[in-house]
Design an enzyme around this catalytic site. Structure first.
Site, PDB file in Angstrom:
ATOM      1  N   ILE A   1      -3.843   0.831  29.590  1.00 18.21           N
ATOM      2  CA  ILE A   1      -4.881   1.853  29.553  1.00 18.21           C
ATOM      3  C   ILE A   1      -5.337   2.195  30.963  1.00 18.21           C
ATOM      4  O   ILE A   1      -5.449   3.372  31.338  1.00 18.21           O
ATOM      5  CB  ILE A   1      -6.071   1.398  28.688  1.00 18.21           C
ATOM      6  CG1 ILE A   1      -5.641   1.245  27.231  1.00 18.21           C
ATOM      7  CG2 ILE A   1      -7.236   2.380  28.808  1.00 18.21           C
ATOM      8  CD1 ILE A   1      -6.683   0.607  26.339  1.00 18.21           C
TER       9      ILE A   1
ATOM     10  N   ASP B   1      -6.687  -6.719  39.337  1.00 17.77           N
ATOM     11  CA  ASP B   1      -6.264  -7.470  38.158  1.00 17.77           C
ATOM     12  C   ASP B   1      -5.502  -8.688  38.664  1.00 17.77           C
ATOM     13  O   ASP B   1      -4.437  -8.550  39.266  1.00 17.77           O
ATOM     14  CB  ASP B   1      -5.360  -6.619  37.253  1.00 17.77           C
ATOM     15  CG  ASP B   1      -5.114  -7.279  35.901  1.00 17.77           C
ATOM     16  OD1 ASP B   1      -4.927  -8.511  35.870  1.00 17.77           O
ATOM     17  OD2 ASP B   1      -5.107  -6.565  34.887  1.00 17.77           O
TER      18      ASP B   1
ATOM     19  N   ARG C   1     -14.907  -3.900  25.902  1.00 20.91           N
ATOM     20  CA  ARG C   1     -15.686  -4.740  25.000  1.00 20.91           C
ATOM     21  C   ARG C   1     -17.128  -4.774  25.483  1.00 20.91           C
ATOM     22  O   ARG C   1     -17.395  -4.918  26.684  1.00 20.91           O
ATOM     23  CB  ARG C   1     -15.102  -6.162  24.937  1.00 20.91           C
ATOM     24  CG  ARG C   1     -13.782  -6.262  24.177  1.00 20.91           C
ATOM     25  CD  ARG C   1     -13.986  -5.948  22.696  1.00 20.91           C
ATOM     26  NE  ARG C   1     -12.757  -6.037  21.914  1.00 20.91           N
ATOM     27  CZ  ARG C   1     -11.970  -5.017  21.627  1.00 20.91           C
ATOM     28  NH1 ARG C   1     -12.260  -3.809  22.108  1.00 20.91           N
ATOM     29  NH2 ARG C   1     -10.903  -5.175  20.864  1.00 20.91           N
TER      30      ARG C   1
ATOM     31  N   ASP D   1     -18.514   3.052  25.160  1.00 14.51           N
ATOM     32  CA  ASP D   1     -17.941   3.240  23.821  1.00 14.51           C
ATOM     33  C   ASP D   1     -18.066   1.954  23.007  1.00 14.51           C
ATOM     34  O   ASP D   1     -17.685   1.936  21.838  1.00 14.51           O
ATOM     35  CB  ASP D   1     -16.470   3.648  23.919  1.00 14.51           C
ATOM     36  CG  ASP D   1     -15.873   3.990  22.564  1.00 14.51           C
ATOM     37  OD1 ASP D   1     -16.459   4.843  21.870  1.00 14.51           O
ATOM     38  OD2 ASP D   1     -14.840   3.395  22.188  1.00 14.51           O
TER      39      ASP D   1
ATOM     40  N   GLU E   1     -21.764  -5.419  18.641  1.00 13.87           N
ATOM     41  CA  GLU E   1     -20.601  -5.396  17.761  1.00 13.87           C
ATOM     42  C   GLU E   1     -20.113  -6.804  17.435  1.00 13.87           C
ATOM     43  O   GLU E   1     -19.466  -7.011  16.407  1.00 13.87           O
ATOM     44  CB  GLU E   1     -19.475  -4.602  18.404  1.00 13.87           C
ATOM     45  CG  GLU E   1     -19.767  -3.126  18.539  1.00 13.87           C
ATOM     46  CD  GLU E   1     -18.624  -2.389  19.203  1.00 13.87           C
ATOM     47  OE1 GLU E   1     -17.537  -2.315  18.617  1.00 13.87           O
ATOM     48  OE2 GLU E   1     -18.820  -1.890  20.326  1.00 13.87           O
TER      49      GLU E   1
ATOM     50  N   HIS F   1     -17.637   3.346  19.399  1.00 14.43           N
ATOM     51  CA  HIS F   1     -16.343   2.659  19.442  1.00 14.43           C
ATOM     52  C   HIS F   1     -15.243   3.534  18.840  1.00 14.43           C
ATOM     53  O   HIS F   1     -14.527   3.138  17.918  1.00 14.43           O
ATOM     54  CB  HIS F   1     -16.411   1.305  18.719  1.00 14.43           C
ATOM     55  CG  HIS F   1     -15.383   0.327  19.212  1.00 14.43           C
ATOM     56  ND1 HIS F   1     -15.584  -1.030  19.207  1.00 14.43           N
ATOM     57  CD2 HIS F   1     -14.135   0.511  19.726  1.00 14.43           C
ATOM     58  CE1 HIS F   1     -14.513  -1.642  19.689  1.00 14.43           C
ATOM     59  NE2 HIS F   1     -13.623  -0.713  20.019  1.00 14.43           N
TER      60      HIS F   1
END
Length: 328
Positions: free
Chosen positions: A151, A170, A231, A255, A260, A286
Site C-alpha cells: 500500500i 521500514d 490500525r 479511516d 475498533e 474503515h
C-alpha cells in the site's frame, strides 16, 4: 456440502459462488443469524468486521477455516484458532490500490477543506464560506511513510504524480527497494520530524501500539498532517485530539479508530476521540479498502482459501500453521 458463515456484506458474485459450496448463514441483513446460533455446524467462516475470539472458536467443533476478507487479523484470536486446528487466511494485496487512493481522499479533504465547504454550501452559506476556505497544495511538500509495504509503495507512486517528495522508513525493507520507487530511505525519526504529511502503513503490534503518542506528535512539524488508514491503535487518540485543538497539527485524516479493537462494528462509543468536536479532523468508517474492485478481489481470494481447505489442501494465504483434525 459445507456450512459457511459470512459475517458482513461481501460482493454478490462471491456470495453466489459460496452458495454453490453449501449452506450459507449471514451475520447481516434481514435474514441475519447470530454466530452462536450456528457455531455447532459451521465449517468455514468468511470474516470481515466481526470479532472472532477464543469463546467463538471453542464453540465451533467443526470449524476448519477463518478466511479474513482483508489483510488484518486484529479481530481473530490466531493462537486459539491454531490450537484448535483451524486455518486463518487473509487476502494480501486485494485492496492495496483502494487503500492507497483513500489516503489521498483523506489528504485532499483536509488540504482543501472539502467536507467543511460542501456541508456549508449545502446549508446555503456559499458567500460566508468562500473567504474562509484557503487550502494548501500538495506539490513540493514532503510525504513521510512509516511502513513500506504494497500500500505504501502505491501511495508513494501517487504522491510523485502530485509532485511530492517522499521519504520512507521500514526496518524490513532494503534501502534499494525504497529508492527503486523514487522515495528516499530515512530513519523513523527523520520521517516523523521531516514530513509535511505523515502516513501510517504499519501492523498493530505491542511494539507499534500508540507509536504516535504525545511526544511523537510534538516532534512533528507545526502545521503537519497525519493520515492513518492502517490500525487505530497506532495513534494515541487523546494526544492527537489535543494536538489538533491546540493547532500544532493542521489536520488529521483517519479511516480507523482505536475503539475498533473493542467493537469493530460500532467503535464510536468506545473511542477516546470525539470525532464531532475536534477541528481539522476527517474520519471515515474503515472504508479505505471498500471499492467494488477491491471487494471482488478480496472476496474471490477468501473464497479460494475456503475451497482449498474444503478440498483438504493447505490454503495458499494462511497466516498460521496447523495440523488440522479430521472431520466427519
Amino acid at each position: 456440502m459445507t456450512t459457511i458463515y459470512v459475517s458482513d456484506p461481501i460482493h454478490p458474485e462471491v456470495l453466489a459462488e459460496l452458495t454453490t459450496l453449501g449452506q450459507v448463514h449471514r451475520g447481516y441483513g434481514e435474514t441475519a443469524v447470530d454466530y452462536t446460533e450456528v457455531s455447532h455446524e459451521v465449517e468455514a467462516v468468511l470474516l470481515r468486521a466481526e470479532r472472532f475470539d477464543a469463546i467463538k472458536i471453542a464453540a465451533s467443533p467443526r470449524l476448519r477455516i477463518i478466511a479474513r476478507h482483508g489483510v488484518g487479523t486484529d479481530n481473530v484470536d490466531i493462537d486459539a484458532a491454531t490450537t484448535a486446528g483451524i486455518w486463518v487466511t487473509t487476502t494480501p494485496g486485494s485492496n492495496s490500490r483502494a487503500v492507497a487512493e483513500h489516503v489521498f481522499a483523506l489528504l485532499l479533504s483536509l488540504a482543501r477543506r472539502t467536507p467543511y465547504g460542501a456541508t456549508g454550501t449545502a446549508a446555503g452559506a456559499w458567500a460566508e464560506l468562500k473567504p474562509q476556505i484557503n487550502g494548501f497544495e500538495l506539490h513540493g511538500r514532503t510525504l513521510g511513510l512509516l511502513g513500506f509495504g504494497n500500500i505504501a509503495r502505491m501511495v508513494a507512486t501517487i504522491a510523485h504524480g502530485f509532485g511530492m517528495d517522499v521519504v520512507a522508513h521500514d526496518p524490513y525493507v532494503e534501502d534499494a527497494a525504497v529508492e527503486a520507487t523514487g522515495a528516499r530511505p530515512a530513519t523513523a525519526q527523520e520521517v516523523i520530524t521531516g514530513a509535511d504529511v505523515l502516513s501510517l502503513h504499519l501492523p498493530l503490534t505491542p511494539q507499534t501500539t500508540h507509536l504516535i503518542d504525545a511526544a511523537t506528535l510534538a516532534s512533528m512539524k507545526p502545521g503537519a498532517v497525519l493520515i492513518n488508514t492502517s490500525r487505530g491503535g497506532l495513534v494515541d487518540e487523546a494526544a492527537l485530539a489535543q494536538a489538533l485543538v491546540e493547532g500544532h497539527l493542521a489536520g488529521a485524516g483517519l479511516d480507523v479508530l482505536e475503539g475498533e479493537s473493542v467493537d469493530m462494528k460500532n467503535p464510536l462509543p468506545h473511542s477516546v476521540i470525539d470525532v464531532a468536536q475536534v477541528p481539522n479532523l476527517v474520519v471515515t468508517p474503515h472504508v479505505a479498502g471498500q471499492t467494488a474492485e477491491a471487494f471482488l478481489a478480496a472476496g474471490t481470494d477468501a473464497l479460494a482459501a475456503i475451497r482449498q481447505v474444503v478440498a483438504g489442501d493447505r490454503p495458499a494465504t494462511a497466516v498460521n500453521d496447523v495440523t488440522a483434525p479430521s472431520y466427519s
